[in-house]
Design a protein around this motif. Structure first.
Motif, short mmCIF file in Angstrom:
data_model
loop_
_atom_site.label_atom_id
_atom_site.label_comp_id
_atom_site.label_asym_id
_atom_site.label_seq_id
_atom_site.Cartn_x
_atom_site.Cartn_y
_atom_site.Cartn_z
N GLY A 45 0.86 -1.18 0.00
CA GLY A 45 0.00 0.00 0.00
C GLY A 45 0.89 1.22 0.00
N ALA A 46 1.89 1.21 -0.90
CA ALA A 46 3.00 2.16 -0.86
C ALA A 46 2.77 3.47 -1.58
N GLY A 47 1.57 3.69 -2.10
CA GLY A 47 1.34 4.88 -2.91
C GLY A 47 1.03 6.12 -2.11
N GLY A 48 0.83 7.21 -2.84
CA GLY A 48 0.43 8.46 -2.23
C GLY A 48 1.43 9.58 -2.43
N ASP A 49 1.02 10.78 -2.00
CA ASP A 49 1.83 11.98 -2.19
C ASP A 49 3.12 12.00 -1.39
N GLU A 65 -2.70 5.46 -10.03
CA GLU A 65 -2.52 6.90 -9.77
C GLU A 65 -1.73 7.13 -8.48
N GLN A 66 -2.07 6.40 -7.44
CA GLN A 66 -1.35 6.53 -6.16
C GLN A 66 0.11 6.05 -6.31
N MET A 67 0.33 4.99 -7.09
CA MET A 67 1.68 4.50 -7.35
C MET A 67 2.49 5.59 -8.06
N ASN A 68 1.89 6.22 -9.07
CA ASN A 68 2.59 7.27 -9.81
C ASN A 68 2.92 8.46 -8.93
N GLN A 97 6.68 9.75 -8.28
CA GLN A 97 7.02 11.14 -8.57
C GLN A 97 7.70 11.79 -7.36
N PHE A 98 7.14 11.55 -6.17
CA PHE A 98 7.73 12.05 -4.93
C PHE A 98 9.19 11.56 -4.81
N ALA A 99 9.39 10.28 -5.06
CA ALA A 99 10.73 9.69 -4.96
C ALA A 99 11.68 10.28 -6.00
#
Length: 159
Positions: free
Chosen positions: A29-33, A55-58, A62-64
């Motif tokens: 559940g690694a996604g998010g801003d 979308e959450q994965m992306n 992007q954050f990383a």
């Protein structure tokens, strides 16, 4: 270094650091801003993450990328991990697993344990009946509710 709102993960990080095990960690559940997996990367962990929502994965990737990190977050399902048995020293699911029905939670926990190395640490959190969302949504029985979250229909399991 970022500050993460998920305070219990700082305690989990401390326990992982104290264990002396190889620093490999999986976030289910690694996604998010602001993916908390970044916190572990800052401490030298080889990080891996799965996220069902593209979308959450992306957002997490992007954050990383903006911080020069490769968190290795891919689309996946914690009920069927594409990882070898006993391949991770540490595994966690923070604010994710309770979006499943009870039978699915059982399947997911069995998978998380399967990929965990002997002596490794597993951290999973659940909602309680004191959570502000208790009773919201369609009652599915056995303390399970179907709710809208981030414009997406999800299940919530309360313990």
């Amino acid at each position: 270094m970022e500050l993460f709102k998920q305070i219990p993960l700082y305690r989990f990080l401390a326990l992982c650091n104290e264990s002396g095990m190889e620093k490999t960690i999986l976030d289910c559940g690694a996604g998010g801003d602001t993916p908390p997996l970044s916190l572990f990367a800052n401490y030298g962990y080889a990080t891996y993450g799965i996220e069902m929502n593209v979308e959450q994965m992306n957002r997490a990737n992007q954050f990383a990328a903006e911080r020069g990190q490769n968190l290795n977050i891919h689309q996946g399902d914690m009920r069927q991990l594409a990882l070898n048995d006993e391949s991770m020293s540490f595994v966690y699911s923070y604010n994710s697993i309770f979006h499943m029905k009870k039978q699915e939670v059982k399947e997911a926990i069995n998978e998380l344990k399967r990929v965990l190395k002997p002596g490794g640490l597993l951290f999973v959190n659940f909602l309680t009946i004191k959570d502000f969302r208790v009773g919201d949504g369609v009652d599915l029985g056995e303390h399970q509710y179907e709710q809208m979250e981030d414009d997406e229909l999800r299940n919530s399991l309360l313990l």
